[in-house]
Scaffold this active site. Structure first.
Site, mmCIF file in Angstrom:
data_model
loop_
_atom_site.group_PDB
_atom_site.id
_atom_site.type_symbol
_atom_site.label_atom_id
_atom_site.label_comp_id
_atom_site.label_asym_id
_atom_site.label_seq_id
_atom_site.Cartn_x
_atom_site.Cartn_y
_atom_site.Cartn_z
ATOM 1 N N ASP A 105 0.836 -1.202 0.235
ATOM 2 C CA ASP A 105 -0.083 0.080 -0.144
ATOM 3 C C ASP A 105 0.897 1.382 0.272
ATOM 4 O OD1 ASP A 105 -1.901 -1.868 0.434
ATOM 5 O OD2 ASP A 105 -2.655 -1.019 2.348
ATOM 6 N N ASP A 195 -2.392 5.598 -3.239
ATOM 7 C CA ASP A 195 -1.715 4.594 -2.610
ATOM 8 C C ASP A 195 -0.936 3.648 -3.813
ATOM 9 O OD1 ASP A 195 -3.040 5.041 -0.234
ATOM 10 O OD2 ASP A 195 -4.097 3.259 0.205
ATOM 11 N N HIS A 243 -7.712 -0.475 -4.249
ATOM 12 C CA HIS A 243 -6.430 -1.315 -4.441
ATOM 13 C C HIS A 243 -6.664 -2.016 -5.990
ATOM 14 C CE1 HIS A 243 -4.727 -0.347 -0.515
ATOM 15 N NE2 HIS A 243 -4.931 0.851 -0.913
ATOM 16 N N ASP A 245 -5.023 -4.583 -6.829
ATOM 17 C CA ASP A 245 -4.554 -5.968 -6.836
ATOM 18 C C ASP A 245 -5.573 -7.261 -6.363
ATOM 19 O OD1 ASP A 245 -4.303 -5.104 -4.373
ATOM 20 O OD2 ASP A 245 -2.407 -5.404 -4.170
ATOM 21 N N ARG A 262 -16.258 -7.225 -11.226
ATOM 22 C CA ARG A 262 -15.932 -5.816 -11.393
ATOM 23 C C ARG A 262 -15.604 -5.470 -12.834
ATOM 24 N NH1 ARG A 262 -12.100 -6.244 -5.943
ATOM 25 N NH2 ARG A 262 -13.560 -6.426 -4.602
ATOM 26 N N SER A 297 -12.186 -7.793 0.544
ATOM 27 C CA SER A 297 -13.159 -8.525 -0.099
ATOM 28 C C SER A 297 -12.813 -10.002 -0.247
ATOM 29 C CB SER A 297 -13.674 -7.988 -1.433
ATOM 30 O OG SER A 297 -12.714 -8.402 -2.358
ATOM 31 N N CYS A 349 -0.718 -7.800 -1.381
ATOM 32 C CA CYS A 349 -0.535 -6.591 -0.454
ATOM 33 C C CYS A 349 0.579 -6.617 0.616
ATOM 34 C CB CYS A 349 -1.975 -6.767 0.284
ATOM 35 S SG CYS A 349 -3.519 -6.723 -0.706
#
Length: 371
Positions: A105, A195, A243, A245, A262, A297, A349
């Site tokens: 991040d 970020d 983010h 990724d 998405r 998520s 992450c």
């Protein structure tokens, strides 16, 4: 020792793996809402994540470090701060920080440059300090390293849309998506904000998601700061973008993993298509919901760490994702990592690739539309 990485897939030689120690459920602030009454943190409350959760996460992070070291990859770890301490600048005060697990991040390596992101949450303004001892050691050891920090933002109330959450949540789906496409989310354009985890690196092309943590001014800053690259602002049909990724994951030259829930903009898909890239819909996650106290998520299932163009680490419980990557020709390395999710994310992450063995290449020689 060398700092250098151009993409997400070249052979990994040196990596930072985060730590869970001291991670906080953040105190309330303009950009962050945490409301988990069933897990002991109703709206407006904050505090450290439970010790047993921290221990479980650290065990999995340590295991990841061991897996990487067993493959000859150098692993460094950050130095956690006391994230429970209040922090302040002359223009605001914040009652807690966050943590040092999701290294991705805060930091990104582009070529021989290590870049510190602005960050857009007040609770994360000082997070770079957990990583500074490592960065300083890299700078001393590598005379070719460029060390850059994006302009530290003021993060006054001018940087946030007042009442955004209640207003946005009351909109119908179509209007919410229109706001996402227009970049009219919680961040204003008062100052550049981004970020590092909103950046997907593909050699000369960098795809930067405009999100709840990254605004158009931040993408513009990256474009001007990196004139040798093509910096593309992108959006997806995602009501709460945060983010890139777990939405758009380049795996190797010619192959990208995409979250089917998405959908990408048509012009982004066309850009990849005319350059002979295959866009593969990620396998459906095995888990339906995130773990307690997690803002992530279930699509952490596709938040993978590529070790080289033929090898990828995947959360060990996500069998469908592992099987899909196996069919695509990868050696799949199962790594238990679900207990890390409440501390800020998945395998990608939690890591920063300090050095990948490769050179700058142009994987997108053909132009298309706004790209």
């Amino acid at each position: 020792m060398k700092v250098g990485s151009w993409n997400e897939w070249d052979p990994l030689k040196h990596v930072v793996v985060g730590r869970a120690d001291g991670t906080m459920v953040q105190a309330p602030e303009s950009a962050v809402v945490r409301d988990w009454p069933e897990d002991g943190f109703p709206l407006g409350t904050y505090g450290p994540l439970p010790e047993e959760m921290t221990a479980a996460a650290n065990e999995q992070l340590d295991n990841l470090a061991h897996v990487l070291e067993s493959r000859g990859i150098r692993v460094d770890r950050p130095r956690p701060l006391d994230f429970s301490r209040p922090v302040a600048t002359p223009e605001w005060s914040q009652q807690s920080m966050f943590g040092a697990m999701p290294v991705r991040d805060v930091l990104v390596v582009i070529g021989n440059e290590l870049l510190e992101a602005t960050m857009s949450f007040r609770s994360r303004w000082f997070e770079y300090l957990a990583h500074r001892p490592l960065i300083e050691s890299y700078y001393r050891a590598d005379p070719g390293m460029r060390w850059e920090a994006a302009p530290k933002p003021r993060l006054t109330e001018a940087s946030y849309r007042p009442g955004f959450r209640d207003e946005y949540d009351a909109l119908p789906y179509e209007e919410q998506i229109a706001r996402v496409r227009a970049g009219e989310l919680v961040l204003t354009e008062a100052e550049p904000l981004f970020d590092a985890a909103d950046i997907a690196r593909c050699g000369k092309d960098l795809f930067v998601q405009q999100s709840l943590a990254t605004n158009a001014a931040g993408i513009r800053w990256l474009r001007q700061h990196l004139p040798e690259h093509r910096v593309h602002g992108v959006t997806f049909e995602n009501l709460h973008p945060m983010h890139i990724d777990a939405t758009w994951v380049p795996l190797r030259p010619g192959l990208v993993l995409h979250c089917a829930e998405r959908p990408a903009d048509e012009d982004l898909l066309q850009y990849f298509k005319i350059n002979d890239w295959q866009v593969v819909r990620a396998a459906t996650p095995g888990r339906q919901t995130p773990p307690p106290l997690s803002a992530c998520s279930r699509w952490l299932s596709m938040n993978v760490l590529v070790l080289d163009p033929g090898t990828v680490c995947v959360e060990a419980s996500e069998t469908a994702q592992m099987e899909q990557l196996d069919r695509l020709g990868f050696e799949v390395v199962p790594v238990p990592f679900w207990d890390v999710a409440p501390f800020g994310g998945g395998l990608h992450c939690a890591t920063l690739d300090v050095h990948r063995e490769g050179v700058l290449e142009d994987y997108f020689p053909r132009r298309s539309g706004r790209f």
